[in-house]
Design a protein around this motif. Structure first.
Motif, short mmCIF file in Angstrom:
data_model
loop_
_atom_site.label_atom_id
_atom_site.label_comp_id
_atom_site.label_asym_id
_atom_site.label_seq_id
_atom_site.Cartn_x
_atom_site.Cartn_y
_atom_site.Cartn_z
N MET A 168 0.83 -1.20 0.00
CA MET A 168 0.00 0.00 0.00
C MET A 168 0.87 1.26 0.00
O MET A 168 1.86 1.33 0.74
CB MET A 168 -0.89 -0.02 1.24
N PRO A 169 0.54 2.25 -0.79
CA PRO A 169 1.31 3.51 -0.78
C PRO A 169 1.32 4.15 0.60
O PRO A 169 0.36 4.03 1.36
CB PRO A 169 0.54 4.38 -1.78
N ASP A 170 2.43 4.82 0.93
CA ASP A 170 2.59 5.41 2.27
C ASP A 170 1.45 6.35 2.63
O ASP A 170 0.99 6.37 3.77
CB ASP A 170 3.92 6.17 2.34
N GLU A 171 0.98 7.13 1.67
CA GLU A 171 -0.06 8.11 1.98
C GLU A 171 -1.37 7.43 2.37
O GLU A 171 -2.19 8.02 3.11
CB GLU A 171 -0.28 9.06 0.79
N GLU A 172 -1.60 6.22 1.88
CA GLU A 172 -2.81 5.49 2.24
C GLU A 172 -2.65 4.79 3.59
O GLU A 172 -3.61 4.65 4.35
CB GLU A 172 -3.15 4.47 1.16
N GLN A 173 -1.45 4.37 3.90
CA GLN A 173 -1.19 3.65 5.15
C GLN A 173 -1.52 4.49 6.37
O GLN A 173 -2.06 3.98 7.35
CB GLN A 173 0.28 3.22 5.22
N GLU A 174 -1.21 5.75 6.32
CA GLU A 174 -1.36 6.61 7.49
C GLU A 174 -2.79 6.62 8.03
O GLU A 174 -3.00 6.67 9.25
CB GLU A 174 -0.92 8.04 7.14
N LYS A 175 -3.74 6.56 7.14
CA LYS A 175 -5.15 6.56 7.57
C LYS A 175 -5.45 5.36 8.46
O LYS A 175 -6.07 5.51 9.52
CB LYS A 175 -6.06 6.55 6.34
N PHE A 176 -5.00 4.19 8.06
CA PHE A 176 -5.29 2.98 8.83
C PHE A 176 -4.50 2.94 10.13
O PHE A 176 -5.01 2.50 11.16
CB PHE A 176 -4.97 1.74 7.99
N LEU A 177 -3.26 3.43 10.09
CA LEU A 177 -2.41 3.39 11.28
C LEU A 177 -2.86 4.40 12.34
O LEU A 177 -2.80 4.12 13.54
CB LEU A 177 -0.96 3.68 10.89
N SER A 178 -3.34 5.54 11.92
CA SER A 178 -3.71 6.59 12.87
C SER A 178 -5.16 6.50 13.36
O SER A 178 -5.51 7.05 14.39
CB SER A 178 -3.49 7.98 12.24
N GLU A 179 -5.99 5.78 12.61
CA GLU A 179 -7.41 5.71 12.98
C GLU A 179 -7.86 4.29 13.30
O GLU A 179 -9.03 3.93 13.14
CB GLU A 179 -8.26 6.27 11.83
N ALA A 180 -6.95 3.48 13.81
CA ALA A 180 -7.27 2.08 14.10
C ALA A 180 -8.48 1.90 15.02
O ALA A 180 -9.36 1.08 14.73
CB ALA A 180 -6.05 1.38 14.69
N PRO A 181 -8.59 2.65 16.13
CA PRO A 181 -9.77 2.46 17.00
C PRO A 181 -11.09 2.72 16.28
O PRO A 181 -12.09 2.05 16.54
CB PRO A 181 -9.54 3.49 18.12
N ARG A 185 -1.75 -4.30 -2.67
CA ARG A 185 -2.01 -3.00 -2.05
C ARG A 185 -2.75 -3.12 -0.71
O ARG A 185 -3.28 -2.14 -0.20
CB ARG A 185 -2.79 -2.07 -3.00
N ARG A 186 -2.74 -4.32 -0.13
CA ARG A 186 -3.27 -4.50 1.22
C ARG A 186 -2.14 -4.66 2.23
O ARG A 186 -2.37 -4.62 3.44
CB ARG A 186 -4.18 -5.73 1.28
N CYS A 187 -0.92 -4.86 1.74
CA CYS A 187 0.24 -5.04 2.61
C CYS A 187 0.78 -3.68 3.04
O CYS A 187 1.15 -2.84 2.20
CB CYS A 187 1.31 -5.83 1.88
N ILE A 188 0.85 -3.46 4.35
CA ILE A 188 1.36 -2.20 4.89
C ILE A 188 2.87 -2.29 5.08
O ILE A 188 3.63 -1.37 4.76
CB ILE A 188 0.67 -1.85 6.22
N SER A 189 3.32 -3.39 5.63
CA SER A 189 4.75 -3.69 5.78
C SER A 189 4.87 -5.21 5.83
O SER A 189 3.86 -5.92 5.76
CB SER A 189 5.31 -3.05 7.06
N ASP A 190 6.08 -5.73 5.95
CA ASP A 190 6.26 -7.18 5.89
C ASP A 190 5.32 -7.91 6.84
O ASP A 190 5.34 -7.68 8.06
CB ASP A 190 7.71 -7.54 6.24
N ASN A 191 4.46 -8.76 6.28
CA ASN A 191 3.55 -9.63 7.04
C ASN A 191 2.51 -8.87 7.86
O ASN A 191 1.91 -9.44 8.78
CB ASN A 191 4.36 -10.56 7.96
N PHE A 192 2.26 -7.62 7.51
CA PHE A 192 1.28 -6.78 8.21
C PHE A 192 0.34 -6.18 7.17
O PHE A 192 0.80 -5.54 6.21
CB PHE A 192 2.00 -5.67 8.97
N TYR A 193 -0.97 -6.39 7.36
CA TYR A 193 -1.94 -6.06 6.31
C TYR A 193 -3.14 -5.32 6.90
O TYR A 193 -3.41 -5.37 8.10
CB TYR A 193 -2.46 -7.34 5.65
N THR A 194 -3.87 -4.67 6.00
CA THR A 194 -5.16 -4.11 6.38
C THR A 194 -6.25 -4.89 5.66
O THR A 194 -6.17 -5.18 4.46
CB THR A 194 -5.27 -2.61 6.04
#
Length: 320
Positions: A51-64, A255-264
């Protein structure tokens, strides 16, 4: 994948491939080299098309927020009570050992009936402070672990639960079987350094079932260290989570992979897939002693559709 053998969690073994669709599931299924190779190729391709970095931030910052939406959608109808926990973790079944109930025996084959610590904390009063034995579930969801445990144990047990979804916590509190005299649930994000509403060295058992995987890998070590402080000396963490190359991991699209073995996932919640070595490093770095660290490989099948589903989980126990 680590080839360490695990004790039998079930007793149904596939000896003849022609009988694979005879039952719904098979235990201790060995993988072929070809399966391992294909799984590595799939995860490598996923990482290369992350997943592109700009898209990752949304999932990482708004997890709750994503977990709140998840529980708002499913409420308590989507989940089944985890009665299987008593098979995998017999520590959760307390047996009266003395007439005055001052001691409770931990019914665990791996520990030869080791007694749970009952040293009460010297810190002031807090919910459940007078209870002889205290369990806590990290990531309690809608209570599908809490309520089965309370049902089978006696009044000596007090159960805590935390989740970083306010919606999930509210569902637990509104459950018809919730009783504040035997349980206390609260919102908490274990990836932060926010203090727990209970003192250190107050818990006998901490349960972590499919919860640590929701964090970024770099935050897991700190979370476990903070949780370990809550355990009494002799207390234990019971862990079960997704293993590397589980079916769920191999099904993720590009484009679902955020980093190695970590997905949304499609609903915005996130998940990591562990190796045994990673689990060992996380928990032993928190000062805990390893008692179990096993790969649970199972083959589940859809007999009607003739589909094979290879599941991989890591199960572990770490004692303070």
């Amino acid at each position: 994948m680590d080839d360490t053998k695990r004790p039998t969690f079930g007793n149904r073994f596939l000896k003849d491939d022609a009988q694979v669709f005879l039952h719904n599931a098979w235990d201790n299924v060995e993988w072929t080299e070809e399966q391992e190779s294909n799984a590595r190729q799939i995860t490598t391709a996923q990482a290369e098309n992350s997943m592109p970095d700009e898209e990752q931030e949304k999932f990482l910052s708004e997890a709750p927020k994503f977990w709140d939406k998840f529980y708002e959608k499913h409420e308590n109808k989507f989940f089944k009570d985890r009665h299987w926990l008593f098979t995998e973790f017999p520590e959760l079944l307390l047996v009266k050992e003395s007439k005055d109930n001052e001691e409770l025996l931990c019914n665990d084959d791996t520990n030869d009936g080791e007694l749970l610590s009952n040293n009460e904390t010297t810190v002031g009063s807090f919910p459940g402070s007078d209870s002889k034995v205290k369990f806590m579930e990290i990531g309690c969801g809608v209570g599908n672990t809490i309520f089965p445990i309370l049902k089978v144990n006696n009044e000596n047990l007090f159960m805590y639960g935390c989740d970083y979804s306010q919606t999930a916590v509210d569902i637990v509190k509104n459950h018809k079987e919730f009783n504040p005299k035997s349980a206390f649930v609260f919102v908490h994000d274990i990836s932060t350094e926010d203090e727990f509403p209970i003192p250190n060295e107050s818990l006998d058992v901490v349960i972590m079932i499919f919860v640590l995987s929701a964090l970024q890998f770099r935050k897991m070590g700190g979370a476990v260290k903070r949780i370990a402080k809550l355990l009494k000396p002799g207390g234990v963490i019971l862990f079960r989570d997704y293993g590397r190359y589980d079916m769920a991991q191999l099904r993720f699209k590009h484009r679902r992979c955020i980093s190695d073995n970590f997905y949304t996932r499609g609903d915005g919640t996130m998940v990591y897939f562990f190796t045994q070595g990673e689990v060992k490093e996380i928990f032993t770095s928190a000062g805990l002693m390893e008692e179990q660290n096993l790969v649970d490989r199972r083959l589940q099948v859809n007999r009607a559709r003739q589909i094979k589903m290879y599941r991989v989980w890591v199960q572990a126990k770490y004692r303070k």
